[in-house]
Design a protein around this motif. Structure first.
Motif, PDB file in Angstrom:
ATOM      1  N   MET A  70      27.829 -16.880 -77.348  1.00 23.85           N
ATOM      2  CA  MET A  70      27.094 -18.133 -77.202  1.00 23.85           C
ATOM      3  C   MET A  70      25.593 -17.906 -76.988  1.00 23.85           C
ATOM      4  O   MET A  70      24.795 -18.794 -77.241  1.00 23.85           O
ATOM      5  CB  MET A  70      27.689 -18.971 -76.068  1.00 23.85           C
ATOM      6  N   SER A  71      25.216 -16.697 -76.556  1.00 29.37           N
ATOM      7  CA  SER A  71      23.800 -16.360 -76.385  1.00 29.37           C
ATOM      8  C   SER A  71      23.163 -15.841 -77.672  1.00 29.37           C
ATOM      9  O   SER A  71      21.950 -15.716 -77.749  1.00 29.37           O
ATOM     10  CB  SER A  71      23.651 -15.291 -75.298  1.00 29.37           C
ATOM     11  N   SER A  72      23.998 -15.540 -78.644  1.00 30.43           N
ATOM     12  CA  SER A  72      23.513 -15.011 -79.917  1.00 30.43           C
ATOM     13  C   SER A  72      22.850 -16.118 -80.743  1.00 30.43           C
ATOM     14  O   SER A  72      23.023 -17.308 -80.461  1.00 30.43           O
ATOM     15  CB  SER A  72      24.685 -14.426 -80.711  1.00 30.43           C
ATOM     16  N   PRO A  73      22.117 -15.758 -81.786  1.00 32.62           N
ATOM     17  CA  PRO A  73      21.559 -16.780 -82.684  1.00 32.62           C
ATOM     18  C   PRO A  73      22.650 -17.685 -83.263  1.00 32.62           C
ATOM     19  O   PRO A  73      22.454 -18.898 -83.389  1.00 32.62           O
ATOM     20  CB  PRO A  73      20.864 -15.964 -83.771  1.00 32.62           C
ATOM     21  N   ARG A  76      23.711 -20.138 -80.525  1.00 30.91           N
ATOM     22  CA  ARG A  76      22.691 -21.177 -80.333  1.00 30.91           C
ATOM     23  C   ARG A  76      22.744 -22.191 -81.471  1.00 30.91           C
ATOM     24  O   ARG A  76      22.554 -23.388 -81.260  1.00 30.91           O
ATOM     25  CB  ARG A  76      21.314 -20.547 -80.174  1.00 30.91           C
ATOM     26  N   ALA A  77      23.040 -21.719 -82.681  1.00 28.87           N
ATOM     27  CA  ALA A  77      23.159 -22.631 -83.828  1.00 28.87           C
ATOM     28  C   ALA A  77      24.359 -23.556 -83.655  1.00 28.87           C
ATOM     29  O   ALA A  77      24.277 -24.753 -83.958  1.00 28.87           O
ATOM     30  CB  ALA A  77      23.275 -21.845 -85.122  1.00 28.87           C
ATOM     31  N   VAL A  78      25.465 -23.014 -83.161  1.00 26.90           N
ATOM     32  CA  VAL A  78      26.668 -23.832 -82.907  1.00 26.90           C
ATOM     33  C   VAL A  78      26.338 -24.917 -81.887  1.00 26.90           C
ATOM     34  O   VAL A  78      26.633 -26.095 -82.096  1.00 26.90           O
ATOM     35  CB  VAL A  78      27.847 -22.956 -82.433  1.00 26.90           C
ATOM     36  N   GLU A  79      25.740 -24.537 -80.773  1.00 24.19           N
ATOM     37  CA  GLU A  79      25.403 -25.517 -79.733  1.00 24.19           C
ATOM     38  C   GLU A  79      24.431 -26.571 -80.236  1.00 24.19           C
ATOM     39  O   GLU A  79      24.598 -27.761 -79.959  1.00 24.19           O
ATOM     40  CB  GLU A  79      24.818 -24.809 -78.515  1.00 24.19           C
TER      41      GLU A  79
END
Length: 103
Positions: A70-73, A76-79
């Protein structure tokens, strides 16, 4: 094992939610680093018959793997994508799980 569970209340437009979710959001989820399994369901209750329209489940090796994803690019795109389809909002749960051996 660690599970990410997302519960989706009734959206404004079911057809628009499903189309966007399946064509755009789920492919983003499939790119999460370390994701082991992804499952989802839409239309789990008739409109007005239950609190949730859909759910999503992803599994990871452990909490650290989920946090890293979840901290990966990609994470971040999913969130960042959630507001594009989840007009009813979303409830996100994260918890350790234990597999039951059936044999």
């Amino acid at each position: 094992m660690h599970t990410l569970l997302v519960l989706y209340p009734e959206p404004t437009d079911r057809a628009a939610f499903a189309a966007y979710y399946e064509q755009t959001h789920l492919p983003l989820c499939a790119k999460l680093p370390g994701v082991q399994e992804v499952n989802y369901a839409l239309g789990i209750a008739e409109p007005g018959a239950g609190p949730y329209y859909g759910c999503f489940r992803a599994t990871f090796a452990n909490a650290a793997a989920l946090d890293a994803a979840m901290s990966s690019p990609e994470g971040r795109a999913v969130e960042a994508d959630v507001p594009n389809y989840a007009t009813g909002g979303a409830t996100v749960l994260s918890f350790p799980t234990t597999e039951l051996s059936l044999g």
